[in-house]
Each structure stands twice: as structure tokens, then as C-alpha cells.
Enzyme design. Structure first.
Site, PDB file in Angstrom:
ATOM      1  N   CYS A 106     -32.862  -2.071  28.933  1.00 49.75           N
ATOM      2  CA  CYS A 106     -32.632  -0.649  29.196  1.00 49.75           C
ATOM      3  C   CYS A 106     -31.945   0.032  28.009  1.00 49.75           C
ATOM      4  CB  CYS A 106     -31.845  -0.498  30.500  1.00 49.75           C
ATOM      5  SG  CYS A 106     -31.943   1.132  31.256  1.00 49.75           S
ATOM      6  N   HIS A 107     -30.751   0.574  28.206  1.00 50.30           N
ATOM      7  CA  HIS A 107     -30.013   1.257  27.143  1.00 50.30           C
ATOM      8  C   HIS A 107     -29.259   0.293  26.233  1.00 50.30           C
ATOM      9  CE1 HIS A 107     -30.798   4.724  29.720  1.00 50.30           C
ATOM     10  NE2 HIS A 107     -30.490   5.501  28.692  1.00 50.30           N
TER      11      HIS A 107
END
Length: 173
Positions: A106-107
């Protein structure tokens, strides 16, 4: 248990994605690995995005990379905090330099950007940080999991099964 005797660092910081932290934590333990939770401050408790707490056991400076198979960076907003801690960034860089598994979902790609380890690498992430990864020199692909040598990346919690299969397979090879 396919990972008996293996050790992993799992990073944590405030506002971590609960799924992207706890799924790898329990999946690695289920496979027989030891999981050491690490943050900028040993013994610190952090609250996940959905309110689930997690407590760090060690600080980055307590970790001897040679003793570990890999490091996992969960997403959420936590990576934006992780990348502000130079010891955490240096730890991620050291895992990559030693050819150990560096896994980010994800991030979490933000931490890889700050570690300066993306130039010439092929990765994926949550689509919103694609430009950050590309600007750091990576080639970005929209796949559930992308493996580039020792680096394993995924996009979202929906990709966690593929992400963990790739980590376990890389550890066994």
C-alpha cells in the site's frame, strides 16, 4: 512449519493499516517464523487506523540485520511517520543492501522512496503514491504482487494473500 527458525522485522507506527500489520504478523507466526515488532521507540504502543493497538518490542538500532530473513512495512498513514525516523529508513536500506527480503504494501512504498532503494526497480503500491515511486526511479505496475529480486510489493489489503505467499516463497528459496 515452513519458516521455523526464520525471523522477520515488522515495522509499526501510528495509524498503521490494521489488516496490513496483523495479517502478516499472524501468517508468519503460523508458518513458524519469529516476528519482532519494531518502531522508532522500543516499548511504544501505537493505534492502528481502525483502532487496534500494537506495541513495538525493539527500536531499529536494536536490530542486527544478519539475524533476519526480511522486513515488512505495512501501509496506512504509518509510512509517512516511519520515513521521518532516520534509523527506520537506515534499517530498511540495510535489509536491501544485504539482499534480505524487503516487503512493502500500500503506502509503504514511501519508506522505500526515503531509503533511496527504488532506482531501476519494478514495484507496485496503492495507486495514489505511484508518482512518488516513479519519481524515485521505479517502474510501477498495477499487479497484486510485484517481485524484483529481494523486493516484494503489493497494492492493498485485498492483495495480502498473494503478498504473504510471495514472502514465504522467497524465504524458502
Amino acid at each position: 512449519m515452513e519458516l521455523t527458525g526464520k525471523k522477520f522485522v515488522l515495522l509499526v507506527e501510528t495509524q498503521f493499516n490494521d489488516h496490513e500489520f496483523w495479517y502478516p504478523y499472524f501468517r508468519l507466526k503460523e508458518a513458524g517464523a519469529q516476528v519482532v515488532v519494531v518502531s522508532g521507540k522500543a516499548g511504544q504502543s501505537y493505534e492502528g487506523k481502525y483502532g487496534t493497538p500494537a506495541k513495538s518490542e525493539k527500536a531499529p538500532t536494536d536490530i542486527n540485520v544478519a539475524e533476519f530473513a526480511g522486513i515488512i512495512v505495512p501501509g496506512g498513514y504509518a509510512p509517512d511517520h516511519m520515513r521521518r525516523d532516520q534509523n527506520t529508513v537506515s534499517l530498511v536500506r540495510a535489509f536491501d543492501q544485504q539482499g534480505k527480503i524487503v516487503a512493502a504494501i500500500c503506502h509503504a512504498g514511501w519508506v522505500l522512496v526515503s531509503a533511496g532503494i527504488l532506482k531501476g526497480r519494478t514495484v507496485t503500491s496503492f495507486f495514489a503514491i505511484k508518482d512518488d515511486l516513479v519519481n524515485a526511479g521505479a517502474k510501477w505496475q498495477d499487479h497484486e504482487v510485484v517481485i524484483d529480486r529481494n523486493m516484494i510489493t503489493s497494492r492493498t489489503p485485498d492483495d495480502l494473500p498473494a503478498f504473504m505467499r510471495a514472502i514465504i516463497a522467497a524465504c524458502k528459496s
